[in-house]
Design an enzyme around this catalytic site. Sequence first.
Site, mmCIF file in Angstrom:
data_model
loop_
_atom_site.group_PDB
_atom_site.id
_atom_site.type_symbol
_atom_site.label_atom_id
_atom_site.label_comp_id
_atom_site.label_asym_id
_atom_site.label_seq_id
_atom_site.Cartn_x
_atom_site.Cartn_y
_atom_site.Cartn_z
ATOM 1 C CB ALA A 68 -0.906 -0.013 1.221
ATOM 2 N N GLY A 109 0.958 -5.321 0.961
ATOM 3 C CA GLY A 109 -0.192 -5.497 0.078
ATOM 4 C C GLY A 109 0.199 -6.142 -1.236
ATOM 5 C CD GLU A 112 -2.048 -7.940 2.833
ATOM 6 O OE1 GLU A 112 -1.898 -6.762 2.423
ATOM 7 O OE2 GLU A 112 -2.545 -8.194 3.945
ATOM 8 C CD GLU A 132 1.919 -5.606 5.602
ATOM 9 O OE1 GLU A 132 2.797 -6.423 5.951
ATOM 10 O OE2 GLU A 132 1.177 -5.794 4.626
HETATM 11 N N1 T1G Z 1 4.586 3.409 -0.275
HETATM 12 C C1 T1G Z 1 5.066 4.599 -0.695
HETATM 13 N N2 T1G Z 1 6.328 4.792 -1.157
HETATM 14 C C2 T1G Z 1 7.127 3.721 -1.174
HETATM 15 C C3 T1G Z 1 6.712 2.444 -0.742
HETATM 16 C C4 T1G Z 1 5.379 2.308 -0.276
HETATM 17 N N3 T1G Z 1 4.889 1.142 0.122
HETATM 18 N N4 T1G Z 1 7.763 1.592 -0.881
HETATM 19 C C5 T1G Z 1 8.776 2.310 -1.377
HETATM 20 N N5 T1G Z 1 8.405 3.580 -1.558
HETATM 21 C C6 T1G Z 1 9.229 4.662 -2.104
HETATM 22 C C7 T1G Z 1 10.441 4.919 -1.241
HETATM 23 O O1 T1G Z 1 10.126 5.838 -0.214
HETATM 24 C C8 T1G Z 1 11.391 5.507 -2.272
HETATM 25 O O2 T1G Z 1 10.961 6.835 -2.505
HETATM 26 C C9 T1G Z 1 11.071 4.732 -3.532
HETATM 27 O O3 T1G Z 1 9.746 4.228 -3.354
HETATM 28 C C10 T1G Z 1 12.017 3.578 -3.758
HETATM 29 O O4 T1G Z 1 11.994 2.808 -2.554
HETATM 30 C C11 T1G Z 1 -2.592 -3.271 3.048
HETATM 31 C C12 T1G Z 1 -1.170 -1.770 4.668
HETATM 32 C C13 T1G Z 1 9.619 -2.445 -2.000
HETATM 33 C C14 T1G Z 1 11.646 -3.513 -1.001
HETATM 34 O O5 T1G Z 1 6.456 -1.679 3.944
HETATM 35 O O6 T1G Z 1 10.469 -2.199 1.517
HETATM 36 O O7 T1G Z 1 1.012 -2.802 2.232
HETATM 37 O O8 T1G Z 1 12.971 7.997 -1.604
HETATM 38 O O9 T1G Z 1 14.480 2.946 -2.243
HETATM 39 O O10 T1G Z 1 15.401 -0.360 -2.494
HETATM 40 O O11 T1G Z 1 -1.436 -4.922 4.203
HETATM 41 O O12 T1G Z 1 10.773 0.078 -1.091
HETATM 42 O O13 T1G Z 1 12.777 7.535 -4.057
HETATM 43 O O14 T1G Z 1 11.275 9.242 -2.944
HETATM 44 O O15 T1G Z 1 13.061 1.387 -0.818
HETATM 45 O O16 T1G Z 1 14.096 -1.034 -4.603
HETATM 46 C C15 T1G Z 1 3.931 -2.379 3.165
HETATM 47 C C16 T1G Z 1 8.126 -0.689 1.787
HETATM 48 C C17 T1G Z 1 3.145 -1.136 3.037
HETATM 49 C C18 T1G Z 1 7.419 -2.011 1.798
HETATM 50 C C19 T1G Z 1 11.873 -1.758 -2.757
HETATM 51 N N6 T1G Z 1 5.081 -2.346 2.306
HETATM 52 N N7 T1G Z 1 9.062 -0.615 0.686
HETATM 53 O O17 T1G Z 1 13.153 -1.401 -2.294
HETATM 54 O O18 T1G Z 1 13.412 0.927 -3.305
HETATM 55 S S1 T1G Z 1 1.721 -1.200 4.059
HETATM 56 C C20 T1G Z 1 6.273 -1.987 2.792
HETATM 57 C C21 T1G Z 1 10.189 -1.376 0.673
HETATM 58 C C22 T1G Z 1 0.760 -2.385 3.320
HETATM 59 C C23 T1G Z 1 -1.221 -3.822 3.358
HETATM 60 C C24 T1G Z 1 -0.391 -2.882 4.120
HETATM 61 C C25 T1G Z 1 11.096 -1.141 -0.497
HETATM 62 C C26 T1G Z 1 11.034 -2.237 -1.559
HETATM 63 P P1 T1G Z 1 12.072 7.988 -2.809
HETATM 64 P P2 T1G Z 1 13.317 2.028 -2.135
HETATM 65 P P3 T1G Z 1 14.106 -0.487 -3.229
#
Ligand code: T1G
Length: 702
Positions: A68, A109, A112, A132
């Site tokens: 998400a 997500g 999921e 998460e």
């Molecule tokens: N939402 C918004 N921005 C995100 C994002 C996200 N989920 N994930 C990454 N970004 C942005 C990040 O801030 C950066 O921005 C750019 O993308 C590249 O990220 C319903 C509620 C997927 C392993 O916790 O772990 O789903 O700094 O440098 O090294 O159950 O990003 O360039 O402006 O990290 O290739 C759960 C979070 C959300 C995963 C990729 N998901 N992301 O790594 O790129 S809650 C997470 C990561 C959810 C559901 C629930 C990593 C990555 P900028 P990056 P990367």
Amino acid sequence: MTTEMKTVVETRDRPDGVRVVTLNNPPVNAIGWEMRQQLHDTMRAIDADPAVKGVVLTGAGRAFIAGADIRQFGQPNPPGVPSLTDGVHAIEDCGKTVVAAVNGPAAGGGLEVALGCHYRIAGPKARLGLPEVNIGTIPGATGTQRLPRVAGLKNALDMIVSGDLVPATRALELGIVEAIEDDPVEAAAAMALARPPKKLREDDSKIGDIPDSFFDDYKNGMARRWRGFEARFKAVDAVAKIVLPYAEAVEAERVVFRECQGTPEARAMRHVFFSDRQAARHPSIPKDTPAATIEKAAVIGCGTMGGGIAMNFANAGIPVKVLETSPEALEKGLGIVAGNYAATVSRGRLSQEAMDRRLGLISGVTGYDDIADADIVIEAVFENMDIKKQVFGTLDAVCKEGAVLATNTSTLDVDEIADATARPEAVVGTHFFSPANVMRLIEIVRGAKTSDATAQTAMKLSPRIGKVGVMCGVCDGFVGNRMLYQYSRQANFLIEEGALPQDVDRVIYDFGLPMGPFAMGDLAGVDVGYLVRQERLKKFGPTNKRESKIADAIYHLGRYGQKTRKGWYDYAEGSRTPQPNAEVTALIEQASADLGIARRAVSDEEVLERCLYPLINEGAKLLAEGIAARPLDIDLIWIYGYGFPRYRGGPMHWADEIGPAHVLERLEHYARTSDPDWLEPAPLLREVAGQGATFREWAEAR
Ligand code: T1G
């Protein structure tokens, strides 16, 4: 679809009747409300389209789906937009077989959605997980009910609670994916035509009988490691709903997920998530500044720090030469390095082959000419300015043009060291924290003459060697230790006034730091602390303000800490558990009497506020002086350098949560009642509090 909505879901039809649905929201296909709407609508349309024989769902670019969109958390959803759970069920209820082609990270997500598909094919770069909890929440789109159905309860809990993503190979082992293919889209298309839809929510075969105490036992087993991280325990409770009918369990998960959105932990962890990614984009470095290529490193000095620093390069596959003045010193230092690796191998956390490979990248030298070709040299010699100047003068004469000359000093003036060379623009501080091969923080200390290129090189190198590089300016103690001095000073005053070391340490430990100031003093060495104070006294002279002498008295008793099994506390043979000592208590009580202080009961609240609010106060001074450019830099330094709990976001984020005005009022109170010398509120704290603002708002308004 409304006109202003950007297109983030694309489809293309293959000749074989398979429709490929590509989620395309650069950079990592985070699921915002637009994607939830389009994914749901697309799957409904496919279900109703007789021309479609099968479906492949994949991600554009390097990721499958990053989960998400965290940036949209806390923002109101446009009315009528389906939830991600609705989207997952639209996939699963599709009459055609839907196969996920997991081409990259499938996180939260993202996984999921993949688990809503009937089957999953991973590409080699796929990483999958439900992280998460790393942003203070729980899987909120059926993940707590689906991951156990493919991986089993224990494996699912381990993944959800750790917050880690697993590589494709591990996902295959766990049954999360059916296969790993170089071209997951092609393989998924074939599978979509060959297999019938399979609804995971109807498959309980991997759940089996659950012992009544299973989930409580699991929470007991994680209690110490994850104390304070509430979302992790809520995630276990959500998984535990698996004993209910699926629909009820998913509704229960949704309720818990909603609760987590507004918690201080969730706000703090989101702050840290984005701060981690902002650290290297320091406002003092123009964005397009090129970083030098680092292919060869060198470290001057193979003591504890030098050896640890060298290990970081070897761990990253970068050849590193370590220079010592004598073969004996070199042999001793490299022996410690080998011992460090061997200990990791014996704990089963490193293979012997990996250890040998890393040791093969570390070579010992005794001549400066041997390091002339290094791209970066990190000096880690004795903390003495004359010696450091001599080293940098030699490096200046020997090292190739363009080499970065870094000093690991923790207390000395980087500008003065830089001026010992004819290339001060190439000099930067890289303050590693001990043990250098373990602690993730490097304070990147930018001197007045450090060039943008040198600064950029140090910042870009940090994550490559497994570190979090946080930039700061030159001052006594830089950011972390300058704040630590105030924290330690108050802790010592508190035991003069009536508390005991074990009282202070308990309060700080319960707040969430790994240990309190006195246990930390015993770990670092009471003698080390004494020598630092003596050096500072020589360098700066007396402060002419209130100073505690108790720590010196402990030193003069020969109680040097864990290393002598006696310090502020006693330590039984082979134990690190601090035991209060009657002699120390008597010494403290006598010190109070000598000072004419009538000992009093000190409340836990006062201990917490007197130790931690000075961190905020000094942080405000560091921001006003420009030594720290942003509050997030201070937060990251304290999280990665001192173990400040992530779930509180760091000192400055925490200040924003409790309110700068409250911090101001309490500091004014203690300045009046206990310590006028050191607790005078910083002007910036007064300014921010006076405006009813937060430090974040102050920073964003600059
Ligand atoms: N939402 C918004 N921005 C995100 C994002 C996200 N989920 N994930 C990454 N970004 C942005 C990040 O801030 C950066 O921005 C750019 O993308 C590249 O990220 C319903 C509620 C997927 C392993 O916790 O772990 O789903 O700094 O440098 O090294 O159950 O990003 O360039 O402006 O990290 O290739 C759960 C979070 C959300 C995963 C990729 N998901 N992301 O790594 O790129 S809650 C997470 C990561 C959810 C559901 C629930 C990593 C990555 P900028 P990056 P990367």
